[in-house]
Motif scaffolding. Structure first.
Motif, PDB file in Angstrom:
ATOM      1  N   THR A  16       0.850  -1.284   0.092  1.00 25.61           N
ATOM      2  CA  THR A  16       0.002  -0.119   0.027  1.00 25.61           C
ATOM      3  C   THR A  16       0.771   1.360   0.045  1.00 25.61           C
ATOM      4  O   THR A  16       0.727   2.328  -0.762  1.00 25.61           O
ATOM      5  CB  THR A  16      -1.086   0.000   1.037  1.00 25.61           C
ATOM      6  N   MET A  17       1.883   1.278   0.754  1.00 26.87           N
ATOM      7  CA  MET A  17       3.024   2.420   0.705  1.00 26.87           C
ATOM      8  C   MET A  17       3.737   2.574  -0.422  1.00 26.87           C
ATOM      9  O   MET A  17       3.962   3.535  -1.019  1.00 26.87           O
ATOM     10  CB  MET A  17       3.673   2.268   2.038  1.00 26.87           C
ATOM     11  N   GLN A  18       4.207   1.439  -1.271  1.00 22.65           N
ATOM     12  CA  GLN A  18       4.771   1.509  -2.248  1.00 22.65           C
ATOM     13  C   GLN A  18       4.009   1.938  -3.371  1.00 22.65           C
ATOM     14  O   GLN A  18       4.475   2.722  -4.275  1.00 22.65           O
ATOM     15  CB  GLN A  18       5.186   0.035  -2.759  1.00 22.65           C
ATOM     16  N   GLN A  19       2.693   1.605  -3.574  1.00 26.00           N
ATOM     17  CA  GLN A  19       1.836   2.418  -4.597  1.00 26.00           C
ATOM     18  C   GLN A  19       1.640   3.802  -4.161  1.00 26.00           C
ATOM     19  O   GLN A  19       1.716   4.586  -5.141  1.00 26.00           O
ATOM     20  CB  GLN A  19       0.602   1.728  -4.363  1.00 26.00           C
ATOM     21  N   SER A  79      -4.527  -0.569  -7.553  1.00 23.32           N
ATOM     22  CA  SER A  79      -4.864  -0.261  -8.843  1.00 23.32           C
ATOM     23  C   SER A  79      -3.979  -1.036  -9.969  1.00 23.32           C
ATOM     24  O   SER A  79      -2.990  -1.806  -9.926  1.00 23.32           O
ATOM     25  CB  SER A  79      -4.316   1.086  -9.573  1.00 23.32           C
ATOM     26  N   SER A  80      -4.544  -1.229 -10.942  1.00 24.20           N
ATOM     27  CA  SER A  80      -4.090  -2.077 -12.379  1.00 24.20           C
ATOM     28  C   SER A  80      -2.890  -1.688 -12.697  1.00 24.20           C
ATOM     29  O   SER A  80      -1.757  -2.360 -12.972  1.00 24.20           O
ATOM     30  CB  SER A  80      -5.046  -2.342 -13.347  1.00 24.20           C
ATOM     31  N   GLU A  81      -2.631  -0.521 -12.614  1.00 21.65           N
ATOM     32  CA  GLU A  81      -1.281   0.440 -13.010  1.00 21.65           C
ATOM     33  C   GLU A  81      -0.378   0.006 -12.126  1.00 21.65           C
ATOM     34  O   GLU A  81       0.993  -0.521 -12.258  1.00 21.65           O
ATOM     35  CB  GLU A  81      -1.438   1.715 -13.078  1.00 21.65           C
ATOM     36  N   TYR A  82      -0.529  -0.057 -10.518  1.00 19.65           N
ATOM     37  CA  TYR A  82       0.303  -0.526  -9.679  1.00 19.65           C
ATOM     38  C   TYR A  82       0.657  -1.954  -9.932  1.00 19.65           C
ATOM     39  O   TYR A  82       1.757  -2.463  -9.444  1.00 19.65           O
ATOM     40  CB  TYR A  82      -0.178  -0.313  -8.392  1.00 19.65           C
ATOM     41  N   LEU A  83      -0.530  -2.840 -10.160  1.00 25.78           N
ATOM     42  CA  LEU A  83      -0.080  -4.148  -9.999  1.00 25.78           C
ATOM     43  C   LEU A  83       0.698  -4.626 -11.228  1.00 25.78           C
ATOM     44  O   LEU A  83       1.578  -5.539 -11.312  1.00 25.78           O
ATOM     45  CB  LEU A  83      -1.342  -4.979 -10.251  1.00 25.78           C
ATOM     46  N   ASP A  84       0.555  -3.849 -12.104  1.00 23.10           N
ATOM     47  CA  ASP A  84       1.688  -4.103 -13.458  1.00 23.10           C
ATOM     48  C   ASP A  84       3.112  -3.563 -13.185  1.00 23.10           C
ATOM     49  O   ASP A  84       4.046  -4.152 -13.554  1.00 23.10           O
ATOM     50  CB  ASP A  84       1.112  -3.157 -14.707  1.00 23.10           C
ATOM     51  N   THR A 123      13.395   0.741  -2.747  1.00 21.97           N
ATOM     52  CA  THR A 123      14.055   0.411  -1.217  1.00 21.97           C
ATOM     53  C   THR A 123      13.010   0.230  -0.290  1.00 21.97           C
ATOM     54  O   THR A 123      13.198  -0.680   0.658  1.00 21.97           O
ATOM     55  CB  THR A 123      14.904   1.426  -1.024  1.00 21.97           C
ATOM     56  N   ILE A 124      11.541   0.696  -0.374  1.00 21.22           N
ATOM     57  CA  ILE A 124      10.397   0.493   0.679  1.00 21.22           C
ATOM     58  C   ILE A 124      10.298  -1.089   0.793  1.00 21.22           C
ATOM     59  O   ILE A 124       9.797  -1.150   1.937  1.00 21.22           O
ATOM     60  CB  ILE A 124       9.170   1.252   0.037  1.00 21.22           C
ATOM     61  N   MET A 125      10.408  -1.640  -0.158  1.00 21.79           N
ATOM     62  CA  MET A 125      10.335  -3.024   0.124  1.00 21.79           C
ATOM     63  C   MET A 125      11.376  -4.025   0.847  1.00 21.79           C
ATOM     64  O   MET A 125      11.146  -5.118   0.972  1.00 21.79           O
ATOM     65  CB  MET A 125      10.308  -3.922  -1.560  1.00 21.79           C
ATOM     66  N   TRP A 126      12.508  -3.508   1.033  1.00 22.75           N
ATOM     67  CA  TRP A 126      13.666  -4.170   1.819  1.00 22.75           C
ATOM     68  C   TRP A 126      13.391  -4.518   3.408  1.00 22.75           C
ATOM     69  O   TRP A 126      13.609  -5.425   3.709  1.00 22.75           O
ATOM     70  CB  TRP A 126      14.857  -3.567   1.648  1.00 22.75           C
ATOM     71  N   GLU A 127      12.414  -3.812   4.066  1.00 18.41           N
ATOM     72  CA  GLU A 127      12.530  -3.568   5.508  1.00 18.41           C
ATOM     73  C   GLU A 127      12.096  -5.269   6.026  1.00 18.41           C
ATOM     74  O   GLU A 127      12.645  -5.530   6.855  1.00 18.41           O
ATOM     75  CB  GLU A 127      11.497  -2.645   6.065  1.00 18.41           C
ATOM     76  N   ILE A 128      10.854  -5.280   5.606  1.00 20.21           N
ATOM     77  CA  ILE A 128      10.368  -6.742   6.194  1.00 20.21           C
ATOM     78  C   ILE A 128      11.053  -7.706   5.678  1.00 20.21           C
ATOM     79  O   ILE A 128      11.490  -8.671   6.605  1.00 20.21           O
ATOM     80  CB  ILE A 128       8.812  -6.880   5.514  1.00 20.21           C
ATOM     81  N   HIS A 228       5.085   4.485   9.829  1.00 19.53           N
ATOM     82  CA  HIS A 228       5.799   5.660  10.239  1.00 19.53           C
ATOM     83  C   HIS A 228       6.429   6.157   9.096  1.00 19.53           C
ATOM     84  O   HIS A 228       6.705   7.506   9.180  1.00 19.53           O
ATOM     85  CB  HIS A 228       6.588   5.259  11.560  1.00 19.53           C
ATOM     86  N   GLU A 229       7.080   5.399   8.159  1.00 19.75           N
ATOM     87  CA  GLU A 229       7.881   5.995   7.085  1.00 19.75           C
ATOM     88  C   GLU A 229       7.327   7.113   6.079  1.00 19.75           C
ATOM     89  O   GLU A 229       7.914   7.923   5.841  1.00 19.75           O
ATOM     90  CB  GLU A 229       8.517   4.973   6.429  1.00 19.75           C
ATOM     91  N   TRP A 230       6.045   6.755   6.030  1.00 19.08           N
ATOM     92  CA  TRP A 230       4.946   7.716   5.327  1.00 19.08           C
ATOM     93  C   TRP A 230       5.027   9.215   5.881  1.00 19.08           C
ATOM     94  O   TRP A 230       5.224  10.291   5.347  1.00 19.08           O
ATOM     95  CB  TRP A 230       3.642   7.018   5.090  1.00 19.08           C
TER      96      TRP A 230
END
Length: 414
Positions: A16-19, A79-84, A123-128, A228-230
């Motif tokens: 959700t935050m990456q989008q 959204s479909s754009e984000y999933l792409d 880089t938002i995807m690295w945390e977890i 929090h990062e948002w």
């Protein structure tokens, strides 16, 4: 070998935050930094090497067509754009720098330092994934003095206790799990408790799990909104005055009422809850639209403050369930539930480490403690980011930036 096998083996809020970052901060650069809050728990060279190998393998992860279809059907706010975009996304291991700092006198033991650098949207995807990998490797090769009791059965008993106490809760255990298998067993145990007790009028409910992979596998609702990062990135970019409301407004531009109002649940402790509530009170329309999440400080005092805020603005507090997610166990959840009941508030709980990393030492000397670690946003476009917890003195960020924010908001040092 420890590894992540699905790009969905992460928490929903990363997507959700990456989008949202893709929409609002598409060219921002970011730095994330790892902090081990348990410095007495050291690592080894073997642990470092296994972590680097596991990170290197992440480049092969892709969103499958089946996973993309499931996300499209289950998460209409994506959204479909984000999933792409997500379908094309690949982890880039060269964005991650992992360094070993030997302990004085023993070159095989020491601390691990980690940074992830690159576009924020990547880089938002690295945390977890980094924390989940490190935790599993640590308990596989460093601290092996623990008993692997039936985690499904233990989760089942914990789930029953929570449900019979009338607690509505979600499983939040990905980041600090003992292992992938342990988290899976926990989810299975919680589902069994839910199914066994669903005919009883106890008021409790298992809402779902933050882990998208397990939500898909077991037919659960994926749970997660905003972190929090948002708020940290927004404040560093636009300034700290009224930055919480600015962050919420940017979020609403992505997650409109028609698409994503279910994601309007705000953490309040990025720069302290008192500061957030001061800004929140001056924006009553946001108070009416948004729900709150408590993640540090005293939860009972938080209930009182939230109730006072709602009452002062004539908002029906019973329509604003609060999410609690700070180091919870059954006892704490029951106490918070009681306080909310007495205040006329509803509560739900995000429970992580207590479910996915609750073990005993094999030598009989008490619990086998989970790693107390975080990976936080350190800077945006080379501007330092900070987090000021409601736990006094528990701050994240460059010291000068932390002091600036505390001085600005008149937050005490201790």
């Amino acid at each position: 070998m420890v590894q992540i096998n699905s790009i969905l083996d992460t928490d929903l809020y990363k997507l959700t935050m990456q989008q949202a970052v893709l929409h609002q901060f598409p060219i921002a650069t970011a730095k994330y930094r790892f902090t081990n809050r348990s410095p007495n728990m050291s690592f080894t060279i073997e642990c470092l090497q296994l972590l680097k190998q596991a990170v290197g393998k992440l480049k092969d992860l892709t969103l499958t067509s089946d996973e993309k279809q499931w996300l499209s059907e289950t998460c209409p706010y994506l959204s479909s754009e984000y999933l792409d975009y997500l379908e094309k996304y690949r982890f880039k291991p060269d964005q991650v720098i992992i360094t070993f700092i030997p302990t004085s006198g023993d070159a095989t033991k020491g601390q691990i330092e980690m940074e992830a650098n690159g576009p924020w949207v990547e880089t938002i995807m690295w945390e977890i994934v980094l924390m989940a990998l490190l935790s599993e490797i640590y308990f596989q090769v460093v601290d092996t003095d623990w008993i692997n009791e039936s985690q499904e059965e233990r989760a089942y008993e914990k789930g029953k206790d929570l449900l019979l106490a009338g607690c509505t809760f979600s499983e939040f255990g990905t980041r600090r799990r003992r292992s992938f298998k342990v988290q899976e067993d926990v989810v299975v145990g919680l589902i069994r408790a839910q199914n066994e007790l669903q005919s009883e009028n106890h008021g409790g409910k298992l809402l779902g799990t933050s882990n998208i992979h397990f939500a898909k596998k077991f037919g659960l609702t994926p749970i997660g909104t905003i972190a929090h990062e948002w708020f940290m990135g927004t404040a560093a970019t636009f300034g700290y005055e009224n930055s919480s409301i600015k962050a919420l407004s940017l979020w609403e531009e992505v997650y409109t009422p028609e698409r994503g109002s279910a994601l309007w649940i705000s953490l309040t402790d990025t720069f302290s809850t008192d500061v957030f509530f001061r800004e929140f009170k001056e924006a009553p329309d946001y108070v009416k639209r948004w729900r709150l999440r408590q993640d540090s400080g005293d939860p009972i005092e938080y209930v009182k403050k939230a109730k006072a805020l709602y009452d002062s603005l004539g908002v029906d507090a019973s329509e604003k369930p609060i999410v609690f997610s700070d180091s919870l166990n059954v006892v704490k959840a029951k106490a918070i539930q009681k306080a909310c009941d007495e205040a006329g508030l509803k509560a739900s709980f995000g429970i992580g480490t207590f479910l996915s990393n609750d073990f005993q030492r094999s030598d009989g000397n008490g619990p086998s403690k989970a790693l107390n670690m975080v990976i936080k946003l350190y800077s945006i476009n080379n501007i330092p980011c900070v987090k000021i917890s409601d736990d006094i003195g528990k701050n994240t960020g460059e010291k000068g930036a932390v002091k600036y924010v505390k001085d600005l908001f008149k937050i005490p040092e201790a």
